[in-house]
Structure formats: C-alpha cells, structure tokens
Design a protein around this motif. Structure first.
Motif, PDB file in Angstrom:
ATOM      1  N   LYS A 167      -5.897  -7.960  -3.278  1.00 31.92           N
ATOM      2  CA  LYS A 167      -4.592  -7.414  -3.671  1.00 31.92           C
ATOM      3  C   LYS A 167      -4.748  -6.030  -4.282  1.00 31.92           C
ATOM      4  O   LYS A 167      -3.980  -5.108  -3.991  1.00 31.92           O
ATOM      5  CB  LYS A 167      -3.934  -8.350  -4.690  1.00 31.92           C
ATOM      6  N   VAL A 168      -5.763  -5.902  -5.162  1.00 33.18           N
ATOM      7  CA  VAL A 168      -5.992  -4.604  -5.797  1.00 33.18           C
ATOM      8  C   VAL A 168      -6.272  -3.551  -4.726  1.00 33.18           C
ATOM      9  O   VAL A 168      -5.749  -2.435  -4.785  1.00 33.18           O
ATOM     10  CB  VAL A 168      -7.160  -4.693  -6.805  1.00 33.18           C
ATOM     11  N   ALA A 169      -7.065  -3.925  -3.719  1.00 36.02           N
ATOM     12  CA  ALA A 169      -7.393  -2.968  -2.656  1.00 36.02           C
ATOM     13  C   ALA A 169      -6.122  -2.508  -1.947  1.00 36.02           C
ATOM     14  O   ALA A 169      -5.978  -1.333  -1.603  1.00 36.02           O
ATOM     15  CB  ALA A 169      -8.360  -3.601  -1.666  1.00 36.02           C
ATOM     16  N   LEU A 170      -5.180  -3.429  -1.753  1.00 33.26           N
ATOM     17  CA  LEU A 170      -3.912  -3.050  -1.113  1.00 33.26           C
ATOM     18  C   LEU A 170      -3.157  -2.041  -1.968  1.00 33.26           C
ATOM     19  O   LEU A 170      -2.615  -1.057  -1.469  1.00 33.26           O
ATOM     20  CB  LEU A 170      -3.028  -4.280  -0.894  1.00 33.26           C
ATOM     21  N   THR A 171      -3.141  -2.281  -3.304  1.00 31.35           N
ATOM     22  CA  THR A 171      -2.423  -1.339  -4.180  1.00 31.35           C
ATOM     23  C   THR A 171      -3.100   0.031  -4.170  1.00 31.35           C
ATOM     24  O   THR A 171      -2.493   1.020  -4.551  1.00 31.35           O
ATOM     25  CB  THR A 171      -2.331  -1.817  -5.647  1.00 31.35           C
ATOM     26  N   LEU A 172      -4.369   0.061  -3.756  1.00 31.46           N
ATOM     27  CA  LEU A 172      -5.077   1.339  -3.720  1.00 31.46           C
ATOM     28  C   LEU A 172      -4.905   2.024  -2.363  1.00 31.46           C
ATOM     29  O   LEU A 172      -5.645   2.940  -2.016  1.00 31.46           O
ATOM     30  CB  LEU A 172      -6.556   1.131  -4.030  1.00 31.46           C
ATOM     31  N   GLY A 173      -3.952   1.544  -1.601  1.00 36.48           N
ATOM     32  CA  GLY A 173      -3.600   2.236  -0.365  1.00 36.48           C
ATOM     33  C   GLY A 173      -4.370   1.791   0.870  1.00 36.48           C
ATOM     34  O   GLY A 173      -4.231   2.398   1.928  1.00 36.48           O
ATOM     35  N   ALA A 174      -5.195   0.734   0.743  1.00 33.92           N
ATOM     36  CA  ALA A 174      -5.959   0.291   1.913  1.00 33.92           C
ATOM     37  C   ALA A 174      -5.077  -0.581   2.809  1.00 33.92           C
ATOM     38  O   ALA A 174      -4.255  -1.339   2.309  1.00 33.92           O
ATOM     39  CB  ALA A 174      -7.182  -0.494   1.470  1.00 33.92           C
ATOM     40  N   PHE A 204     -14.530  -3.776  -7.413  1.00 36.36           N
ATOM     41  CA  PHE A 204     -15.190  -4.401  -6.275  1.00 36.36           C
ATOM     42  C   PHE A 204     -16.671  -4.557  -6.610  1.00 36.36           C
ATOM     43  O   PHE A 204     -17.381  -3.563  -6.768  1.00 36.36           O
ATOM     44  CB  PHE A 204     -14.984  -3.557  -5.021  1.00 36.36           C
ATOM     45  N   GLN A 219       0.807  -1.223   0.000  1.00 37.36           N
ATOM     46  CA  GLN A 219       0.000   0.000   0.000  1.00 37.36           C
ATOM     47  C   GLN A 219       0.837   1.268   0.000  1.00 37.36           C
ATOM     48  O   GLN A 219       0.311   2.358  -0.197  1.00 37.36           O
ATOM     49  CB  GLN A 219      -1.026  -0.021   1.141  1.00 37.36           C
ATOM     50  N   SER A 248      -9.499   5.220   1.717  1.00 35.51           N
ATOM     51  CA  SER A 248      -8.407   4.505   2.387  1.00 35.51           C
ATOM     52  C   SER A 248      -7.389   5.488   2.935  1.00 35.51           C
ATOM     53  O   SER A 248      -6.786   5.257   3.967  1.00 35.51           O
ATOM     54  CB  SER A 248      -7.689   3.576   1.398  1.00 35.51           C
TER      55      SER A 248
END
Lengths: 348, 260
Positions: free
Chosen positions: B166-173, A84, A70, A99
């Motif tokens: 994984k995508v959510a992690l790359t989006l800074g989450a 999503f 992140q 986020s």
C-alpha cells in the motif's frame, strides 16, 4: 486543500461514521484519540488504501474518493515497519522517483536525505536504523515522492523521549516548509506541541475539532478531560428553571444545580475536586447540591487525598488528611457530597 | 544448545522417536550406496542410456518448473491477496494432484495431450507432440508437482506485509511495479523453495510420466525397466547415480537459497 465530507466505513470490528473535516494548506491537524477508535482507518481511507462506504474526499478542489491511490499525491507514514526491508535507505528514498521515472534521482535523494538529516545513512538497510532514523527515512521518502500532504500514523509512538523531541522539531520544520500534515496520535502532549488544529476522535467519530487552546480549555470528551486532569467531567443536558436563577444539569439521572449563563441544551459540566466537600450529615449552608454516595476508592494526591464517591455518577473530592481522619472516611462508607451551584463550570 | 536440565524423559523419548524416523529415511539410501561397488558404478556411468535418462529428467523437470511458474506465481499472488467466491474450492483444486494416484494423473494427462485431443491437435499445428515426447514428460511432471510451487508461493506472498504494498502505491508506483519490486522480491525465498520442491518432485516422478511417455526414458523409468528386466543388482547402480545427482542438486540449491 483537503476536505473530508461525511465519510463512513467499516473494516472488521472498526467503524467510522460521518467524519467531516477540512484541512488548509500548511495546517498541522492532529487527530487525537485512544487506541482502537479508528484513527488509522481514517488515514488509510484518505490515502485511498481503504474504500469508504459513504462520503466524499476532495483534494485541491477535486473529488478523489474513487481515484487511484498512486495519483492522490498523499503520503502515509506509519509508526514503524513501512520501509521496504530489502532495499537500502537510498533505494527506499529513490523508490518514488524511479516509479515516476524522474531524472536526477541521486541529487533528489540526497536533497531529501539532507532535509531530514540522514545523508550519512544512505547505504544502510532499514533493519540497522534506530527508531528515529527509521522515521526520518520514511519522511524523506515521502518528500522525494513530491507529495505535499503527509498522513502520519502514530509516527513517534515507538521512539525514546530524545528521538521523540528531535522528530517533533523535524515535523514542525517540514510543516513550516509547506507540508500539510495530518497526524494521528493518542499522546496529548504530542498534539499540543505540534498541532494548529486538533480533532478529538471517539468511537469512530470526530467529536470536537478546534484549536488546541479550545480543545483543552473546554474539553468535550472524557478522553481530553482525563488528560488535562479535569476530574469531574460530565456530558448532559442543561435546563432553565422557572422562578430561579439556577439551571438544572441532568447527567445519568443525576440532577445538578448550576449557577451559569450557558444556554439550555446539550452541554458539558466540570467541577474542581477542591470545590467539593464531604460530610457525614447533609451540610446546611449555601451549597445547592447534596448527594449521598458510597466511597469507592481513596488515593493519595499531591496535597491531601482524592476520595472517589459513587453517587449515581463518580464524583471526586480532594480533602486534607485531617478531614479524612476526622470524618473517618474509608472505602465502603456512605457520605454526603456537597458543592455550590456556583462551582459548576458549564459550557456548550 | 541443549542445557542439562532440558534432558527430560519426554525430550529423550522424542529424540529417540525422531532418530528412528531419520534412520528410516537414511538407512535404505545408505544401504543402496554400501551395496554398490565402484566398478558397478563406473559401468553405469559409462552407459549412454543412464546418462541420457538422467539428463532428460533434469532438463524436462527444470523446463516444466520454469514454464509453469509463469502461471503458478500470479495465481499464488491472487490467492494470497484477494478474496473471491469459491476461493476454498480453488485452493482445494490446487492440491488435487498431490492426493490422486499418479498413474491416474498420467492417464488424465494422456487424455488431454493425445493427437486426437484439442490440445494435441493445436500443438500439432506447431509440430509439437506430447505423447512419447519430452513435451509430454514436462506436462506430466508439472501436473504432479505444481501444487508445491503454488502453495509455497502463496504462503510467501501472504507473509509480505500488505502495508508495504500500500505504501508503495502511495509513492506513485503502479500495481505492476509494486508486484515486481516489492511483493515478488519479499516473497522470493518462499517462491524459490517452491521452485526447488517442484523441480525435485517433477524430476523423481514415475507414475504419471511412464503413462504419457515410456520413451524417451527418464531416469526413474530407466531404473524401473532395469529392475523389471534384469533385477535388483542391475538397477541399483543407476539408482545410486540418479539419487546422487538429485541430492547434489538439492543440497546446492538449498545452500544457494540460504544466501538469497
């Protein structure tokens, strides 16, 4: 801006070995290769989603190989199914903003949506979007995340040709606006139309990194050679001969005489099918290369016929319908393949 | 819809066998309803002990499900996402309560919750007693029904594409935000199924509960006591009422779940 140094990794049956390349700010780097060579693995390892077994990744001068996903500020966009599904388009684009607990989320979402032209789709759910709209939302979400390196994994693969060309335009625009893009694809036209730098990937390794012109004018892989219609493409070793102005190119035990000023060593050789003649008896003329082989296939070409001959390696000659008839060329027949040393194009 | 050409001898045979099975489930319950008169039912509903036992069953089972979900859901997530040594053994352990006799489960639970045990002593400090107490009932119910929740939740998490996380992690989450905003909502239907199953299974538990807490009486124990002390005729109306409550709750939750 991004430097990948000798990274290797293994995931299931896939393996990447010693991959190195560098991408500058504003580059559009396309990694070209057939399906299953490990292109997606490479992207996922840059994004930090897969752990590499060796090598280092530097981003903006800092090593990030072990850094948190992140914190990398690198976005990844897949061919499909990365939105999503339980969130609306608006919520998807707002996700990275929330986020990071940013302010002015509504304005920022709208701005990103306008940049990719989906401002009228904000209340929709992902499953109701067309393929092109879906990819636009995914790009908008990456823009909203404020990341300036986008990793695109076959982003146009499941689109119809109209959406494809529209999305290419959009990708070029985003690139002009300062987004650095690394895009993997198996589509060579896509590579030509977008890239300012191309990396050709074969069996888990980057075999050729150069400008599109260089990659396509001097192919160094069968894959690229095949795409640009180069029929007789060989990788081999070039050796000077004593007391001769010819050089000897060896590929799979076949020795080909070439008239070239290329330096000795590992090189590539191409021969245009139009330059190869076939005969029932060995030709007595200025041709230096004569190989006896068996016809394994015959296919109609735009003009004449393509004759595929197995002479230790597969050689393709183009002959006219008249020649085919006169020489009684047929599958299974033994023939002589003849071409001049001067017809061989050799490059490093 | 069935088309005419789908009626093959095999389909007919399977339909017949399936129908026989459905009858096997429905007939005894229907028989119980048919053999109970309205006056008997009214009398049972009026009985305070019947109402109290049903309420006790409902709330203890609900409480057990909710309390233990805080432990079960994280475990299910780990099991769905991570590989670790002896994972198969952990998966096996989770299913143990399903295969052991529930009376034995009750005895095992009793061993841990008596006032002499460390847990019993510890709970005693806070004035909590397990044996003969709703707290004990909750423990016994949870023990026998927790596998249903863990298994359903694990399958639910496993069905969420890892790519989205994984995508959510790359989006800074952060990983926690990814869990609460992506994994949990996408696995929610399965988790809800697991919660309903765990709750239903816990509510109907008899064997383990009777050993840990004969009193206060949950509905299954009350029905059993009425049967052993007064016979079938006297126990059926209470059983009918409890089954009706269970069925109503079950149908209500299934319908609500469909709308999630």
């Amino acid at each position: 801006m991004l430097k990948v140094e000798n990274i290797s990794l293994r995931a299931g049956t896939f393996e990447l070995s010693n991959i190195s390349f560098e991408v500058s700010k504003g580059d559009y780097f396309v990694i070209l290769g057939v399906s299953g060579v490990g292109k997606s693995l490479l992207l996922e390892s840059i994004a930090g989603l897969l752990n590499t077994t060796a090598g280092k990744i530097y981003l903006r001068g800092k090593e990030i190989s072990e850094g948190k996903i992140q914190k990398r500020k690198i976005s990844i966009v897949y061919q499909d199914s990365d939105l999503f599904p339980h969130l609306t388009v608006f919520e998807n684009i707002a996700y990275p903003l929330k986020s990071k607990k940013e302010r002015g989320i509504k304005e920022k979402v709208l701005k990103a949506a306008e940049q990719v032209g989906i401002e009228d789709k904000l209340n929709r759910k992902p499953e109701t979007l067309s393929g092109g709209e879906y990819q636009r939302v995914s790009l908008a979400r990456s823009l909203a995340a404020g990341n300036d390196i986008f990793l695109l994994d076959e982003p146009l693969a499941s689109l119809d040709s109209k959406s494809k060309s529209e999305l290419r335009q959009l990708l070029r625009k985003l690139n002009r606006e300062g987004i650095t893009i690394i895009h993997v694809t198996h589509d060579y036209e896509e590579a030509i139309s977008l890239a300012n730098k191309i990396g050709v990937m074969e069996k888990g390794a980057l075999v050729h990194i150069a400008s599109p012109e260089e990659v396509f004018h001097h192919p160094k892989s069968e894959f690229v050679a095949h795409f640009i219609g180069t029929k007789n493409f060989f990788k081999g070793n070039l050796k000077s001969l004593s007391q001769s102005d010819l050089k000897e190119f060896t590929t799979k035990n076949l020795k080909i005489y070439c008239l070239t000023n290329a330096a000795d060593g590992e090189s590539y050789l191409t021969i245009l099918p139009e330059e190869i003649s076939l005969s029932n008896e060995i030709e007595k003329g200025s041709s230096r290369n004569h190989f006896n082989g068996k016809i394994i296939d015959i296919a109609p070409a735009k003009l004449g016929f393509e004759i595929f001959v197995d002479a230790g390696v597969e050689l393709i000659a183009i002959v006219s319908g008249d020649s085919k008839k006169d020489l009684q060329l047929d599958i299974g027949k033994k023939v002589w393949v003849n071409f001049k040393a001067a017809s061989c194009k050799v490059y490093k | 819809m069935y088309k005419l050409n789908n009626i093959t001898p095999l389909n007919l045979l399977f339909t017949f066998l399936g129908g026989a099975l459905l009858l096997f489930i429905v007939a005894p319950i229907a028989g119980m309803y048919l053999n109970t008169s309205g006056s008997e039912l009214t009398e049972a509903i009026k009985a305070k002990d019947v109402r109290e036992s049903i309420w006790l069953s409902l709330w203890t089972s609900m409480a057990g499900t909710l309390l233990f979900s805080f432990l079960a859901i994280p475990l299910a997530f780990i099991l769905a996402r991570k590989d670790f040594p002896l994972k198969n053994i952990v998966n096996g352990i989770i299913d143990i309560p399903i295969i052991i006799p529930h009376s034995a489960a009750g005895i095992a639970i009793l061993g841990v919750v008596t006032r002499e045990s460390w847990l019993g002593k510890f709970a005693d400090l806070f004035g909590i007693q397990f044996v003969g107490n709703p707290a004990g009932i909750i423990m016994a119910m949870a023990f026998v029904s927790i596998p249903f929740l863990i298994n359903a939740a694990r399958d639910g998490f496993a069905a969420v594409p890892e790519r989205l996380e994984k995508v959510a992690l790359t989006l800074g989450a952060s990983p926690a935000r990814v869990f609460f905003t992506i994994s949990l909502p996408l696995a929610w239907r399965s988790i809800l199924s697991g919660l309903i199953l765990m709750w239903g299974r816990g509510m109907s538990e008899f064997g383990a509960v009777i050993i840990v807490a004969y009193n206060p009486q949950t509905a299954p124990i009350l029905i059993f006591e009425r049967f052993t002390s007064f016979g079938l005729k006297y126990s059926v109306p209470a059983a009918v009422i409890f089954v009706s409550v269970c069925l109503l709750m079950f149908v209500f939750l299934r319908v609500t779940k469909k709308k999630v």
